[in-house]
Design a protein around this motif. Structure first.
Motif, PDB file in Angstrom:
ATOM      1  N   LEU A  26      11.833  52.712  70.862  1.00  0.00           N
ATOM      2  CA  LEU A  26      12.454  51.812  71.837  1.00  0.00           C
ATOM      3  C   LEU A  26      13.315  52.595  72.823  1.00  0.00           C
ATOM      4  CD1 LEU A  26      13.265  48.627  72.276  1.00  0.00           C
ATOM      5  CD2 LEU A  26      15.313  49.291  71.021  1.00  0.00           C
ATOM      6  N   LEU A  27      14.110  53.519  72.306  1.00  0.00           N
ATOM      7  CA  LEU A  27      14.985  54.311  73.163  1.00  0.00           C
ATOM      8  C   LEU A  27      14.168  55.257  74.039  1.00  0.00           C
ATOM      9  CD1 LEU A  27      17.897  55.191  70.694  1.00  0.00           C
ATOM     10  CD2 LEU A  27      17.757  53.332  72.347  1.00  0.00           C
ATOM     11  N   LYS A  28      13.187  55.929  73.387  1.00  0.00           N
ATOM     12  CA  LYS A  28      12.375  56.904  74.126  1.00  0.00           C
ATOM     13  C   LYS A  28      11.672  56.252  75.312  1.00  0.00           C
ATOM     14  CE  LYS A  28      11.371  60.943  71.446  1.00  0.00           C
ATOM     15  NZ  LYS A  28      11.609  60.935  70.007  1.00  0.00           N
ATOM     16  N   GLU A  29      11.221  55.035  75.086  1.00  0.00           N
ATOM     17  CA  GLU A  29      10.445  54.347  76.103  1.00  0.00           C
ATOM     18  C   GLU A  29      11.309  53.926  77.299  1.00  0.00           C
ATOM     19  OE1 GLU A  29       7.855  50.369  75.851  1.00  0.00           O
ATOM     20  OE2 GLU A  29       7.616  51.749  74.158  1.00  0.00           O
ATOM     21  N   ASN A  30      12.522  53.498  77.023  1.00  0.00           N
ATOM     22  CA  ASN A  30      13.328  52.872  78.075  1.00  0.00           C
ATOM     23  C   ASN A  30      14.427  53.740  78.671  1.00  0.00           C
ATOM     24  OD1 ASN A  30      12.147  50.150  77.946  1.00  0.00           O
ATOM     25  ND2 ASN A  30      12.950  50.195  75.866  1.00  0.00           N
ATOM     26  N   LEU A  31      14.796  54.798  77.981  1.00  0.00           N
ATOM     27  CA  LEU A  31      15.925  55.595  78.447  1.00  0.00           C
ATOM     28  C   LEU A  31      15.507  57.056  78.575  1.00  0.00           C
ATOM     29  CD1 LEU A  31      17.345  53.040  77.111  1.00  0.00           C
ATOM     30  CD2 LEU A  31      19.253  54.540  76.700  1.00  0.00           C
ATOM     31  N   ARG A  32      16.295  57.800  79.314  1.00  0.00           N
ATOM     32  CA  ARG A  32      16.029  59.222  79.424  1.00  0.00           C
ATOM     33  C   ARG A  32      16.679  59.950  78.251  1.00  0.00           C
ATOM     34  NH1 ARG A  32      16.786  63.242  84.514  1.00  0.00           N
ATOM     35  NH2 ARG A  32      16.388  65.156  83.346  1.00  0.00           N
ATOM     36  N   GLU A  33      15.865  60.711  77.534  1.00  0.00           N
ATOM     37  CA  GLU A  33      16.380  61.465  76.393  1.00  0.00           C
ATOM     38  C   GLU A  33      16.881  62.814  76.877  1.00  0.00           C
ATOM     39  OE1 GLU A  33      13.512  62.147  73.318  1.00  0.00           O
ATOM     40  OE2 GLU A  33      14.853  63.448  72.175  1.00  0.00           O
ATOM     41  N   ILE A  34      18.111  63.159  76.510  1.00  0.00           N
ATOM     42  CA  ILE A  34      18.644  64.460  76.904  1.00  0.00           C
ATOM     43  C   ILE A  34      18.672  65.369  75.683  1.00  0.00           C
ATOM     44  CG2 ILE A  34      20.622  65.698  77.843  1.00  0.00           C
ATOM     45  CD1 ILE A  34      21.462  63.112  79.204  1.00  0.00           C
ATOM     46  N   ARG A  35      17.942  66.470  75.773  1.00  0.00           N
ATOM     47  CA  ARG A  35      17.988  67.473  74.703  1.00  0.00           C
ATOM     48  C   ARG A  35      18.586  68.748  75.273  1.00  0.00           C
ATOM     49  NH1 ARG A  35      15.403  66.176  70.079  1.00  0.00           N
ATOM     50  NH2 ARG A  35      15.477  68.325  69.347  1.00  0.00           N
ATOM     51  N   TYR A  36      19.620  69.212  74.665  1.00  0.00           N
ATOM     52  CA  TYR A  36      20.236  70.437  75.160  1.00  0.00           C
ATOM     53  C   TYR A  36      19.510  71.646  74.586  1.00  0.00           C
ATOM     54  CZ  TYR A  36      23.882  67.456  76.919  1.00  0.00           C
ATOM     55  OH  TYR A  36      24.545  66.493  77.604  1.00  0.00           O
ATOM     56  N   THR A  37      19.525  72.728  75.348  1.00  0.00           N
ATOM     57  CA  THR A  37      18.887  73.946  74.855  1.00  0.00           C
ATOM     58  C   THR A  37      19.753  74.557  73.762  1.00  0.00           C
ATOM     59  OG1 THR A  37      20.068  75.294  76.449  1.00  0.00           O
ATOM     60  CG2 THR A  37      17.919  74.429  77.122  1.00  0.00           C
ATOM     61  N   GLU A  38      19.135  75.413  72.979  1.00  0.00           N
ATOM     62  CA  GLU A  38      19.865  76.071  71.889  1.00  0.00           C
ATOM     63  C   GLU A  38      21.066  76.835  72.443  1.00  0.00           C
ATOM     64  OE1 GLU A  38      20.937  76.208  68.588  1.00  0.00           O
ATOM     65  OE2 GLU A  38      19.357  74.724  68.811  1.00  0.00           O
ATOM     66  N   GLU A  39      20.877  77.464  73.639  1.00  0.00           N
ATOM     67  CA  GLU A  39      21.987  78.249  74.218  1.00  0.00           C
ATOM     68  C   GLU A  39      23.176  77.350  74.558  1.00  0.00           C
ATOM     69  OE1 GLU A  39      18.593  78.967  76.338  1.00  0.00           O
ATOM     70  OE2 GLU A  39      18.477  79.378  74.196  1.00  0.00           O
ATOM     71  N   ASP A  40      22.838  76.186  75.165  1.00  0.00           N
ATOM     72  CA  ASP A  40      23.902  75.235  75.510  1.00  0.00           C
ATOM     73  C   ASP A  40      24.679  74.826  74.268  1.00  0.00           C
ATOM     74  OD1 ASP A  40      23.764  75.106  78.181  1.00  0.00           O
ATOM     75  OD2 ASP A  40      22.532  73.278  78.282  1.00  0.00           O
TER      76      ASP A  40
END
Ligand code: NA
Ligand code: NA
Lengths: 331, 206, 456
Positions: free
Chosen positions: A275-289
């Protein structure tokens, strides 16, 4: 640990006196309270109804923040307690609200919490209230959900109004965000109207149960900036009065209760994640961040916390306990 | 009006009157503090709205501050309200009573009220002392809560003193219903309450 | 079985409480005492003492309840700032032309004042002073005058801000903002039904009260600025509640501050700072007194409710209600009638706090909406303010009129029985309103359902 069935068979013969416990909790039954219902069910089933735990929802027996008081005065035998509702009632347990603890899996969560509960300081501060911790409800890691421009880098957090408290609030302050305090139920309107930009909650079930996804544009999925702890506590004197076979029963069923809780969270995630993946933008930070986050900021917050509490108890020891529970070393 | 010789012999009544006025001053002060706190709550609320909407910088811990201070207008002046007979009750039966039977009824209910208040004082004191000894704080900015919890037994102790005074007042009326009323509230009948409402408006609207 | 015993103790507790309340014990003390005795039976002396000791603090001290004193404060500031007379004047110029024009103006002005005040009786007292002399001057029949003022006063509790709706929201754990909004449309419906009633009565029997004509548009518009502060406060409170930009407490704070500014301006203009300083103190003292009265009632009754929680009585009661083989609407009407009877003898807020812990779960179990039920119950409680034997608003109107004299020095006193006779048609109108709300729940639910942040 053994399968649920094995435990059932082993425990199904427990005989003993009639005992009735009251359990105090706020709100309605929800995924995060599975542990409690599961405990009540197991106990009833394995003692053939001789030991019952009546779960009183909706603050019927005590205000949320006074459950430790209720245990202390013998108002009820068991209750749910959340550390962040009253930091100074359980200063040591607040260690579990610190950001970026090494909790990456369900097993980590079990190991870390057990280690913290076994620590002298936590035992001592619970004992002051006549309380002992039986089990955690294993609150999932927090993630942040919000509206407007997504914070793709750490820079982007500057000036964002985020509902978060405790160690997480401190962490957000360090990267330039502004923590706000509101009641959980007001977060929906707050985000909708822009009086706040984002909110941190246990992921995913709390975000969805407060319907934040309806008014949000983005969410973080691997930030895992921290968690909280809401253990089930028992009255020590009530526990002491139990016959030995009931105490043993509590030990035996503990794993299957935790397992029930894990399944409850998983089930709700199975519904929520798509549900979330479909409707919202998923933010994944890089390992460095994330590494920068951890080393630069999280350590600052943890050190602040240690400094603040060192004089009253072994705060550094508690943090070390957390890391060593999963085979890591706190720098 | 009662005959002057009665008033003259009424030493008990004079003592009560003095006690009543001394306690009354303390009660008035508590109620004024409560009122000022409400006004402070207003100012804080305005500050919060302005800070949040104009400067996007809400007062962190606003809720915590309100929750710590609100004990000042939830219970502090409970004795003041008791003195005025302002706590809600049902008057059907009382309004049918006159003379000794009325005073007996009032005395009994006052005694029962004193009993429960006497129980609440140690109870609320222990609630305070737990917060004081074991630690307690608000959620976000970790304000200490014990001072707020201490207000409760103090306010209730004042209430107990007021109740004992009213009991003495009712006992005096029971002994001699012809005496002028001292240290007891008006019966609080609807007609009386209407009068109070009217008195309030009198000064303002012409 | 233990369960049966606990339930029996619970029922005995309810009976004891009813007895103590009937013989006139203050409700907070009666409830706390009964609750304590019950807890001693269930948990022993020491534990009971400790439990009841936590309640005065923990049941009153939370943020959402802090809106109460602010709503009360707005009302006191508003009438000390003299906004009522101005409202009446504006209403007179705009709607005086209608049959029974001054009575209609009184209804509208009362509704306007209701939007800054949550206290019914105070509204009735204020308008008695403002409207009685006026209406008598124009030859209005005292009965109509008294009826319209007493009835108009009841609007204060439906039209937000309303202390009683806040209390309801807190007790049954519903959104304060939603309940406040839910009162608006029913309040407006009440106003319209009152107006319709007055116009019809005065058409049929013109001697009741004549229309007041001859105001030019210029005069009409000139009267508006005096009422503007109220419009501003209404906008602020509704805007905040409807959009959710501020919590009810914050909206109450800003509303009170606006009226306070008007008050200060008036004090400076009249150059009677001393008098206004004195009235300011009175406003604070009265606000505190009413707040403490309500909060005391809340914790007192919650001691009793805690005992009921252990006895699990509310659950048992709602389980029982659901098993009854009658239509829910029949049970609802019985509940409303019970409130009508109870309200004859009891203060509205006291009645609500005392009964809701047991009644509310049953109403929900029957499938009724909590917001809708709240508005309905408050309307019932308001009706009780105008019914004999203890219709407080009627006492107030009769009482105020005793002290009023006409320009020629004649007494304007309206005897109590005339007030009660005058209120009769308005009572009928209120019953019609309740029937409307029962039949068309959307009147209540429409506005809160369109509110921001409400579930789709
Ligand atoms: Na109102
Ligand atoms: Na009545």
């Amino acid at each position: 640990y053994g399968s649920t069935q094995e435990v059932e068979q082993a425990a199904s013969i427990v005989k003993g006196p009639k005992v009735n416990w009251d359990f105090s909790i706020w709100g309605a039954p929800r995924p995060g309270t599975k542990t409690i219902d599961s405990l009540a069910e197991h106990v009833k089933k394995h003692t053939d109804g001789n030991w019952t735990i009546t779960v009183h929802y909706g603050e019927a027996l005590s205000k949320t923040r006074e459950n430790l008081d209720g245990i202390s005065i013998g108002a009820f035998e068991s209750a749910l307690v959340c550390n962040f509702y009253h930091p100074r009632k359980n200063p040591g347990l607040m260690v579990l609200s610190l950001p970026f603890l090494p909790i990456e899996s369900w097993e980590d969560s079990l190991a870390v919490r057990e280690a913290v509960y076994a620590h002298d300081q936590v035992k001592k501060e619970m004992k002051r209230w006549g309380a002992m911790i039986y089990s955690s409800t294993y609150i999932p890691s927090y993630e942040i959900m919000g509206r407007g421009k997504p914070p793709l880098t750490l820079e982007d957090w500057k000036g964002l109004n985020v509902r978060a408290g405790g160690g997480l609030g401190d962490l957000l302050t360090k990267i330039g965000a502004v923590p706000t305090s509101t009641t959980a139920t007001e977060v929906y309107t707050g985000i909708q109207l822009g009086t706040m930009d984002a909110a941190a909650f246990p992921f995913t079930y709390a975000h969805v149960s407060y319907r934040l996804h309806e008014v949000s544009d983005w969410y973080t999925s691997n930030m895992s900036p921290g968690t909280a702890d809401c253990p089930l506590v028992f009255s020590i004197s009530a526990y002491e009065k139990l016959p030995q076979q009931y105490k043993d029963l509590l030990d035996e069923i503990k794993n299957s209760i935790a397992e029930d809780q894990r399944i409850a969270y998983e089930e709700i995630d199975r519904v929520n994640l798509p549900l979330l993946k479909e409707n919202l933008r998923e933010i994944r930070y890089t390992e460095e961040d994330l590494e920068e986050f951890r080393t630069q900021y999280a350590t600052l917050v943890i050190e602040d916390w240690i400094r603040k509490n060192e004089r009253s108890f072994d705060a550094r020891g508690l943090v070390k306990t957390v890391f060593s529970a999963v085979g890591q070393k706190y720098p | 009006m009662s005959p002057p010789e009665l008033v003259h012999q009424d030493r008990w009544g004079r003592v009560l009157q003095v006690l009543d006025s001394v306690l009354g001053r303390v009660e008035n002060a508590t109620n004024l503090v409560a009122g000022i706190l409400v006004f402070g709550l207003m100012l804080l609320g305005v500050a919060q709205v302005v800070a949040r909407n104009l400067f996007s910088a809400p007062i962190f811990g606003y809720i915590d501050i309100v929750e710590v201070f609100m004990v000042g207008f939830t219970i502090l002046s409970i004795a003041y309200v008791q003195r005025l007979g302002g706590h809600v009750r049902m008057e059907v039966l009382l309004s049918a009573l006159k003379g000794r039977s009325l005073w007996l009824c009032e005395l009994t209910s006052c005694a029962l009220t004193s009993a429960i208040v006497a129980v609440l004082i140690p109870g609320s004191y222990s609630h305070f002392s737990r917060a004081f000894e074991f630690g307690d704080s608000t959620m976000d900015v970790e304000l200490v809560i014990w001072p707020a919890k201490l207000v409760v037994p103090i306010a209730l102790a004042l209430l107990l003193i007021r109740l004992l005074l009213q009991m003495a007042g009712y006992a005096r009326m029971l002994k001699n219903p012809r005496l002028p009323r001292v240290a007891i509230p008006t019966t609080g009948s609807s007609a009386d309450r209407a009068k109070e409402e009217i008195a309030l408006v009198q000064d303002t609207v012409k | 079985m233990i369960g049966v015993d606990e339930l029996t103790i619970g029922i005995l507790g309810v009976v004891l409480l009813i007895l103590l309340v009937l013989v006139g014990m203050r409700i907070y003390a009666a409830a706390a005492l009964t609750g304590f005795v019950g807890l001693v039976c269930l948990r022993g002396w020491d534990v009971a003492v400790a439990i009841v000791g936590t309640i005065p603090h923990s049941k009153t001290v939370f943020y959402s309840l802090s809106v109460l004193p602010l709503f009360i404060l707005i009302g006191f500031f508003a009438f000390h700032a003299g906004l009522t007379a101005k409202l009446f004047e504006t209403a007179k110029r705009w709607v005086g032309w209608a049959p029974g024009g001054l009575a209609v103006a009184t209804v509208f002005a009362s509704a306007g004042f209701a939007a800054v005040s949550g206290a019914s009786t105070a509204t009735a007292a204020v308008f008695s002073r403002v409207a009685v002399p006026h209406m008598s001057e124009f030859g209005y029949k005292p009965r109509l005058t008294a009826g319209v003022i007493a009835a108009g006063g009841t609007l204060a509790s439906l039209i937000p801000p309303s202390a009683i709706l806040v209390v309801y929201a807190i007790i049954v754990e519903q959104s304060v903002g939603k309940l406040l909004l839910a009162g608006l449309v029913p309040g407006v419906v009440s106003v319209l039904i009152y107006v319709l009633l007055i116009v019809t009565m005065c058409k049929v029997q013109p001697s009741l009260g004549k229309s007041i004509k001859g105001f030019s548009w210029r005069e009409r518009f000139e009267s508006i600025p005096g009422s503007l502060p109220i419009v501003l406060v209404v906008t602020i409170i509704f805007g905040a509640l409807y959009t959710g930009t501020a919590t009810p407490t914050e909206a109450g704070a800003v509303g009170a501050a606006v009226i306070f500014v008007v008050y200060v301006i008036r004090a400076l203009r009249e150059r009677s700072v001393l008098k206004y300083a004195k009235n300011f103190r009175i406003a604070l003292m009265e606000t505190a007194r009413l707040s403490v009265m309500i909060f005391t009632l809340i914790w007192g009754v919650f001691v009793f409710v805690r005992f009921l929680g252990y006895a699990q009585l509310p659950m048992a009661f709602s389980d029982w209600i659901v098993t009854l083989e009658v239509e829910p609407i029949f049970i609802m009407i019985c509940i409303l009638l019970a409130y009508a009877v109870l309200g004859m003898f009891m203060d509205a807020i006291g009645m609500l706090i005392l009964t809701l812990p047991v009644v509310f779960p049953a109403v929900i179990a029957l499938g009724y909406d909590p917001i809708w039920f709240g508005v309905l119950v408050v309307k019932m409680a308001e009706i009780c303010l105008i019914t004999p034997p203890i219709g407080l608003n009627c006492f107030v109107v009769a009482g105020v009129s005793q002290e009023l004299t006409s320009k020629t020095g004649e007494s304007l006193a309206i005897p109590l029985q005339d007030v009660f006779r005058g209120i009769a048609p308005f009572f009928v109108a209120d019953v019609v309103t309740v029937a409307f709300l029962l039949l068309f729940p959307d009147i209540v639910m429409w506005l809160p359902n369109t509110m921001q942040g409400s579930p789709a």
